[in-house]
Design an enzyme around this catalytic site. Structure first.
Site, mmCIF file in Angstrom:
data_model
loop_
_atom_site.group_PDB
_atom_site.id
_atom_site.type_symbol
_atom_site.label_atom_id
_atom_site.label_comp_id
_atom_site.label_asym_id
_atom_site.label_seq_id
_atom_site.Cartn_x
_atom_site.Cartn_y
_atom_site.Cartn_z
ATOM 1 N N HIS A 110 -4.564 -2.559 -2.581
ATOM 2 C CA HIS A 110 -5.864 -3.157 -2.948
ATOM 3 C C HIS A 110 -6.720 -2.221 -3.804
ATOM 4 O O HIS A 110 -7.883 -2.536 -4.083
ATOM 5 C CB HIS A 110 -6.672 -3.526 -1.693
ATOM 6 N N ASP A 160 3.515 -7.469 1.982
ATOM 7 C CA ASP A 160 2.398 -7.359 2.923
ATOM 8 C C ASP A 160 1.799 -8.758 3.149
ATOM 9 O O ASP A 160 1.980 -9.666 2.340
ATOM 10 C CB ASP A 160 1.345 -6.426 2.299
ATOM 11 N N HIS A 210 -1.202 -9.506 2.838
ATOM 12 C CA HIS A 210 -2.280 -9.706 1.863
ATOM 13 C C HIS A 210 -1.763 -9.566 0.435
ATOM 14 O O HIS A 210 -0.871 -8.753 0.173
ATOM 15 C CB HIS A 210 -3.386 -8.667 2.097
ATOM 16 N N ASP A 234 2.141 -6.548 8.348
ATOM 17 C CA ASP A 234 1.064 -7.313 8.990
ATOM 18 C C ASP A 234 1.259 -8.818 8.909
ATOM 19 O O ASP A 234 0.419 -9.574 9.400
ATOM 20 C CB ASP A 234 -0.317 -6.911 8.428
HETATM 21 ZN ZN LIG Z 1 -2.157 -6.147 4.521
#
Ligand SMILES: [Zn+2]
Length: 357
Positions: A132, A169, A171, A258
């Protein structure tokens, strides 16, 4: 050749506050489990101590202002006091700058170990995570973009022509995607929970890149509840053909665990063996396209025991061994399968000007 495990106790020195999910315990538990599974006594694995990245290596991706602002905030954070970067969701504690530099260096150390032929492939178990992080700011618990720095290191310093990054991931790796959005020498693929239901709220199927980069940014936004069967379908129908046509000369994986069904942040339903199988698919592409040259770097994963199990399954897969942690399989169910068959159609529709299916 052994599989490299990159780790350093100094990765525990970055702290974001009491009960923060991105905690040192993630790596403490993972390393304890790696020891209790005796991976470090097994000649098929090799523990490698990372070196820090140089400032010039950070600048392959990041602006001098961003690097300096992290360093300055870090100097202000002392005696248990935290300072907050940029959007306010990423804290630094007084050691965080050095640890983040060592996380970026962990990726580079792993790449160098593969290039030197010391290891066949490697998994860098670092924190803070990176996907990110943008060139000029931090976000989402990420300070420097470790995967993007590795890709630029391969291209700008080592003369590689085509690097593929897969990001599995929970995200969307919005930082990594943004960095390479207008480029065709780095192919970026991310599967992630649908942005309408999950941080960071971007990463739609129509986000395929811009200019020369059109067709080189691939998003698979997964509906809540999606499990390994859905992932396998998207991999076989879209990702494998695209990656094999791109013919990467090095592969990088942003691996966050995750998306497991029990992760506190997750709306998806991956299993620990699902992670192993997912990575095995990419490993086979790497074997076909680039002599198996592949480095994984850790992103998220917040249920520490599950993170440890998933990481060990992945390491075992890299070494060509059986996965020790196998859970009950999860069936996504008919309506979710249909929804994702439709997603596969949409992905192909957007990508077919650039790739053959
Ligand atoms: Zn994540």
């Amino acid at each position: 050749m052994p599989v490299g495990i990159i780790y350093d106790k100094r990765y525990l020195d970055h702290q974001m506050g009491f009960e923060h999910p991105e905690s040192p315990a993630r790596l403490v538990t993972t390393m304890e489990m790696i020891e209790s599974e005796k991976l470090l006594d097994d000649p098929k694995f090799k523990l490698i101590v990372p070196r820090p990245a140089t400032i010039d290596e950070l600048k392959l991706v990041h602006t001098a202002d961003h690097i300096e602002s992290v360093r300055r905030k870090d100097l202000m954070a002392k005696d248990g006091h935290l300072e907050y970067l940029d959007a306010g969701d990423t804290a630094v504690c007084g050691q965080s700058f050095d640890v983040a530099v060592l996380a970026a260096g962990g990726g580079i150390t792993a790449v160098d170990a593969v290039l030197k032929g010391d290891v066949s492939s490697a998994f860098a178990l670092v924190r803070p995570p990176g996907h990110h992080a943008f060139p000029d700011h931090s976000s989402g618990f990420c300070i420097f973009n470790n995967a993007a720095i590795m890709a630029e290191y391969l291209i700008k310093k080592k003369g590689f022509k085509r690097v593929a990054i897969f990001d599995i991931d929970l995200h969307f790796g919005n930082g990594t995607s943004d960095i390479f959005y207008r480029r065709n020498d780095v192919l970026y693929f991310s599967s992630h929970q649908d942005p309408r239901t999950q941080y960071p709220g971007t990463g739609y199927v129509h986000d395929i890149g811009e200019g020369e980069g059109k067709g080189y940014n691939i998003c698979a936004p997964l509906a809540p509840g999606a499990s390994d069967d859905v992932v396998q379908m998207i991999f076989e129908d879209v990702i494998k053909p695209v990656f094999e046509q791109f013919k990467p000369d090095f592969m990088l994986g942003s691996v966050g665990c995750d998306a497991h069904y029990s992760d506190p942040l997750s709306g998806l339903s991956f299993t620990t063996q699902g992670y192993g199988r997912y990575v095995d698919g990419f490993k086979k592409i790497a074997e076909k396209c680039c002599n198996g040259k592949m480095v994984l770097i850790l992103e998220g994963g917040y249920r520490v025991k599950i993170l440890g199990q998933s990481v060990i399954n992945i390491l075992k897969v890299l070494a060509g061994e059986k996965m020790p942690f196998v859970e009950k399989e999860i069936d996504s169910g008919e309506s979710l399968l249909e929804y994702h068959q439709d997603l596969v159609k949409k992905m192909k529709e957007y990508l077919k000007p650039y790739w053959k299916f």
